[in-house]
Design a protein around this motif. Structure first.
Motif, mmCIF file in Angstrom:
data_model
loop_
_atom_site.group_PDB
_atom_site.id
_atom_site.type_symbol
_atom_site.label_atom_id
_atom_site.label_comp_id
_atom_site.label_asym_id
_atom_site.label_seq_id
_atom_site.Cartn_x
_atom_site.Cartn_y
_atom_site.Cartn_z
ATOM 1 N N LEU A 172 -5.712 -8.960 -24.818
ATOM 2 C CA LEU A 172 -6.794 -8.153 -24.260
ATOM 3 C C LEU A 172 -6.263 -6.806 -23.795
ATOM 4 C CD1 LEU A 172 -9.733 -7.897 -23.323
ATOM 5 C CD2 LEU A 172 -9.084 -9.022 -21.177
ATOM 6 N N PHE A 173 -5.093 -6.855 -23.147
ATOM 7 C CA PHE A 173 -4.479 -5.620 -22.661
ATOM 8 C C PHE A 173 -4.145 -4.691 -23.830
ATOM 9 C CE2 PHE A 173 -0.625 -3.234 -21.402
ATOM 10 C CZ PHE A 173 -1.151 -2.540 -20.321
ATOM 11 N N LEU A 174 -3.607 -5.279 -24.911
ATOM 12 C CA LEU A 174 -3.271 -4.472 -26.089
ATOM 13 C C LEU A 174 -4.523 -3.879 -26.726
ATOM 14 C CD1 LEU A 174 -0.504 -6.682 -27.772
ATOM 15 C CD2 LEU A 174 -0.201 -4.480 -26.630
ATOM 16 N N ILE A 175 -5.604 -4.694 -26.731
ATOM 17 C CA ILE A 175 -6.875 -4.185 -27.277
ATOM 18 C C ILE A 175 -7.365 -3.010 -26.440
ATOM 19 C CG2 ILE A 175 -9.307 -4.739 -27.619
ATOM 20 C CD1 ILE A 175 -8.400 -7.604 -28.359
ATOM 21 N N LEU A 176 -7.294 -3.195 -25.108
ATOM 22 C CA LEU A 176 -7.728 -2.114 -24.223
ATOM 23 C C LEU A 176 -6.851 -0.880 -24.402
ATOM 24 C CD1 LEU A 176 -8.478 -4.114 -20.928
ATOM 25 C CD2 LEU A 176 -10.131 -3.106 -22.502
ATOM 26 N N ILE A 177 -5.526 -1.123 -24.504
ATOM 27 C CA ILE A 177 -4.604 -0.001 -24.706
ATOM 28 C C ILE A 177 -4.907 0.693 -26.034
ATOM 29 C CG2 ILE A 177 -2.190 0.584 -25.221
ATOM 30 C CD1 ILE A 177 -2.688 0.245 -22.280
ATOM 31 N N SER A 178 -5.186 -0.137 -27.071
ATOM 32 C CA SER A 178 -5.504 0.437 -28.380
ATOM 33 C C SER A 178 -6.777 1.275 -28.317
ATOM 34 C CB SER A 178 -5.658 -0.680 -29.425
ATOM 35 O OG SER A 178 -4.472 -1.439 -29.549
ATOM 36 N N LEU A 179 -7.801 0.714 -27.614
ATOM 37 C CA LEU A 179 -9.055 1.456 -27.476
ATOM 38 C C LEU A 179 -8.845 2.751 -26.702
ATOM 39 C CD1 LEU A 179 -11.558 -1.471 -26.733
ATOM 40 C CD2 LEU A 179 -11.358 -0.147 -28.850
ATOM 41 N N LEU A 180 -8.056 2.634 -25.617
ATOM 42 C CA LEU A 180 -7.767 3.828 -24.827
ATOM 43 C C LEU A 180 -6.974 4.836 -25.653
ATOM 44 C CD1 LEU A 180 -6.843 2.253 -21.364
ATOM 45 C CD2 LEU A 180 -8.874 3.581 -21.912
ATOM 46 N N SER A 181 -6.006 4.317 -26.444
ATOM 47 C CA SER A 181 -5.207 5.201 -27.296
ATOM 48 C C SER A 181 -6.093 5.886 -28.336
ATOM 49 C CB SER A 181 -4.092 4.411 -27.994
ATOM 50 O OG SER A 181 -3.234 3.816 -27.056
ATOM 51 N N LEU A 182 -7.023 5.070 -28.921
ATOM 52 C CA LEU A 182 -7.952 5.637 -29.896
ATOM 53 C C LEU A 182 -8.821 6.711 -29.248
ATOM 54 C CD1 LEU A 182 -9.135 5.570 -32.746
ATOM 55 C CD2 LEU A 182 -10.686 3.759 -31.996
ATOM 56 N N GLY A 183 -9.300 6.365 -28.034
ATOM 57 C CA GLY A 183 -10.107 7.344 -27.310
ATOM 58 C C GLY A 183 -9.313 8.598 -26.995
ATOM 59 N N LEU A 184 -8.028 8.372 -26.638
ATOM 60 C CA LEU A 184 -7.163 9.515 -26.333
ATOM 61 C C LEU A 184 -6.943 10.372 -27.575
ATOM 62 C CD1 LEU A 184 -5.342 10.962 -24.297
ATOM 63 C CD2 LEU A 184 -3.484 9.430 -24.975
ATOM 64 N N ILE A 185 -6.715 9.697 -28.715
ATOM 65 C CA ILE A 185 -6.506 10.437 -29.970
ATOM 66 C C ILE A 185 -7.767 11.230 -30.327
ATOM 67 C CG2 ILE A 185 -6.168 10.167 -32.455
ATOM 68 C CD1 ILE A 185 -4.381 7.749 -31.793
ATOM 69 N N ILE A 186 -8.926 10.544 -30.188
ATOM 70 C CA ILE A 186 -10.189 11.238 -30.472
ATOM 71 C C ILE A 186 -10.354 12.438 -29.544
ATOM 72 C CG2 ILE A 186 -12.699 11.015 -30.384
ATOM 73 C CD1 ILE A 186 -12.324 8.082 -31.286
ATOM 74 N N GLY A 187 -10.017 12.196 -28.258
ATOM 75 C CA GLY A 187 -10.112 13.284 -27.288
ATOM 76 C C GLY A 187 -9.190 14.441 -27.628
ATOM 77 N N ILE A 188 -7.952 14.088 -28.065
ATOM 78 C CA ILE A 188 -6.988 15.132 -28.432
ATOM 79 C C ILE A 188 -7.486 15.907 -29.645
ATOM 80 C CG2 ILE A 188 -4.669 15.509 -29.347
ATOM 81 C CD1 ILE A 188 -3.736 13.158 -27.595
#
Length: 540
Positions: free
Chosen positions: A325-341
């Motif tokens: 779950l943590f990895l999924i959340l991290i992945s989602l956050l990372s994806l969101g961060l990439i999209i944001g970048i």
């Protein structure tokens, strides 16, 4: 009855002290567990030294027997199979020497080792084969202790109370033959008191013995283990953990693989809900029992292992699920961060493009403002010149009308008076035109210098040194200066200039060419600088 504040304070202080002491003991245990291999190496080095002495000594059976006895003691709770090997060698030596005491001692040692390895029948046969009445007095403690261990282990493996009761009888017999001042006697006596239902008295004795030993003494492992058992029966899990940890520290430091402390620690941590620690110590206990080949310890540990292992696996699965779950959340956050970048990058590119366009627009606007300002200045200058020249134009026109009227009157008077010769002479004369032309140039010069008072000096600053052009005394401007004065006013057409000055076009061209050759710069730059000469000044 309410507890007194002093008692409550005392309990709080004791609890805090106990927690602090436990932390120190557990930290020590962690350090000792990390250095297990070092302690085992020390043990192996001692054993190697004994083996080397056994190989180096001459074939003296008595000496071999003594060294084998030391090896048996070294291996006894470390590696039972090796201890059995050297006990069997001593059994052969005892037969070769026909030494009854050696035979009995070896039989007792093998019986103890067989029972620890689960060979209960072989162990019992050896013990039954010993004539107790013929035993040497120094062997009686070992004999009773071995019988005690055999009955205890066999009773535990078969859940047979008769053997437990029998083991207590052998404990009494052991106490009867032990030196009352010996540490073994005191530990055995405290154990008997404990198993007879007197834990407080046993605890007092064991605490006294604990103060007399340190963790270099293998007996301290048993003392602290029994204290841990007492704490467990009393429900004091903090003290239980404390004493089992101390017992484990002593066992590890002395490389005692036949131990109960690690299993006790594992079960304690399990009761406390620390499944990870419980699993680690239970695994260590099983590994030690297998390494030492102590069957009853292996059976005892493996009976608890499935429970702890199941809990550990459940905890592991739970942790893995949490990690997923943590990895999924991290992945989602990372994806969101990439999209944001990426979005920020796009916006920055757009902003940079907009800024560039804005900068270009500002530059264009600045250029337009400059051009507009220049146009306004030129318009102001042109309007001012027009105002000046229109005003003078009306004055000159008015004066010329008056002059023409006076000239008409003069001619009329001569005609009336029949002064025809004078009249003809005056009509033929060019003085009037020349005077009017001179007046025109004088008026032009006056108006121009009134507009650009520094024209002559600034014009000469554009020429080469020693090439200045200065008007004669009494003149405001000469022909050369007047040509470039007209250029300053924006009249660049040589035809218009020639018409105004009453010169031929070639003459004007020659004048302009001559002056350009005297310029300190190029033709284009020279004429551009001419147009910038002077500052406007209103005529008052």
């Amino acid at each position: 009855m309410k507890p007194s504040p002093i008692l409550l304070l005392l309990l709080i202080v004791l609890a805090a002290y106990s927690a602090k002491a436990n932390d120190a003991v557990l930290a020590k245990l962690q350090q000792v567990m990390q250095n297990r291999d070092l302690y085992d190496t020390v043990k192996e080095n001692k054993i190697t030294t004994l083996k080397q002495q056994l190989q180096q000594d001459p074939p003296n059976l008595f000496r071999q027997y003594q060294l084998n006895r030391q090896l048996i003691e070294a291996y006894k709770k470390y590696k039972a199979d090796s201890a059995i090997f050297y006990a069997q060698r001593n059994q052969q030596i005892a037969k070769a020497l026909a030494n009854t005491n050696f035979k009995d001692e070896t039989a007792i040692q093998l019986a103890w080792l067989y029972s620890s390895g689960g060979l209960y029948i072989e162990s019992e046969e050896l013990l039954n084969g010993i004539d107790r009445t013929a035993l040497a007095s120094e062997l009686l403690p070992h004999y009773y202790e071995t019988y005690l261990s055999f009955c205890s282990r066999y009773g535990q493996s078969n859940a047979n109370d008769a053997y437990y009761q029998k083991s207590e009888l052998y404990r009494d017999s052991l106490l009867a033959v032990l030196d009352t001042n010996s540490l073994k006697y005191k530990i055995t006596a405290a154990t008997r008191i404990l198993y007879r239902g007197q834990p407080k008295q046993a605890e007092v004795r064991l605490l006294a013995l604990l103060d007399q030993t340190d963790n270099q003494n293998p007996e301290q492992a048993l003392i602290t283990y029994l204290l841990g058992v007492i704490s467990k029966n009393e429900g004091d899990i903090a003290q239980q953990l404390h004493y089992f940890a101390l017992s484990a520290i002593t066992d590890v430091i002395n490389s005692i693989k036949d131990n109960a402390s690690l299993q006790g620690l594992a079960l304690t941590f399990y009761d406390m809900g620390d499944i990870t620690q419980a699993y680690q110590f239970m695994e260590a206990a099983i590994n030690d029992a297998i390494f030492c080949n102590v069957r009853y310890r292996t059976v005892e540990s493996t009976s608890y292992y499935p429970i702890i292992n199941a809990s550990f696996r459940a905890l592991e699965q739970e942790q893995k699920a949490g990690l997923r779950l943590f990895l999924i959340l991290i992945s989602l956050l990372s994806l969101g961060l990439i999209i944001g970048i990426v979005y920020s990058y796009i916006q920055m590119k757009r902003l940079a493009k907009t800024r560039k366009a804005l900068s270009q627009t500002n530059q264009q606007l600045s250029q337009l403002n400059h051009a507009l300002r220049k146009a306004n200045e030129n318009l102001f200058e042109a309007n001012h010149i027009k105002e000046e020249y229109i005003a003078h134009f009306f004055d000159i026109c008015s004066a010329n009308i008056e002059k023409l009227e006076n000239y008409r009157k003069s001619l009329h008077k001569k005609a009336v008076n029949s002064q025809y010769n004078l009249l003809l002479k005056e009509l033929k004369s060019t003085d009037l035109a020349e005077n009017e032309l001179a007046e025109l140039y004088r008026n032009f010069d006056t108006i121009f210098l009134n507009l650009y008072p520094t024209f002559v000096s600034e014009f000469n600053s554009l020429l080469l040194p020693d090439e200045e052009i200065l008007p004669k005394p009494g003149e405001l401007l000469n022909t050369e200066l007047r040509i470039f004065a007209l250029l300053r006013l924006g009249i660049t057409d040589s035809v218009k200039i020639a018409s105004f000055l009453r010169y031929s076009l070639r003459t004007v061209y020659n004048y302009r060419t001559k002056i350009r050759h005297k310029a300190a710069m190029s033709r284009e730059e020279f004429e551009a600088q001419i147009k910038q000469i002077g500052t406007l000044r209103q005529i008052t």
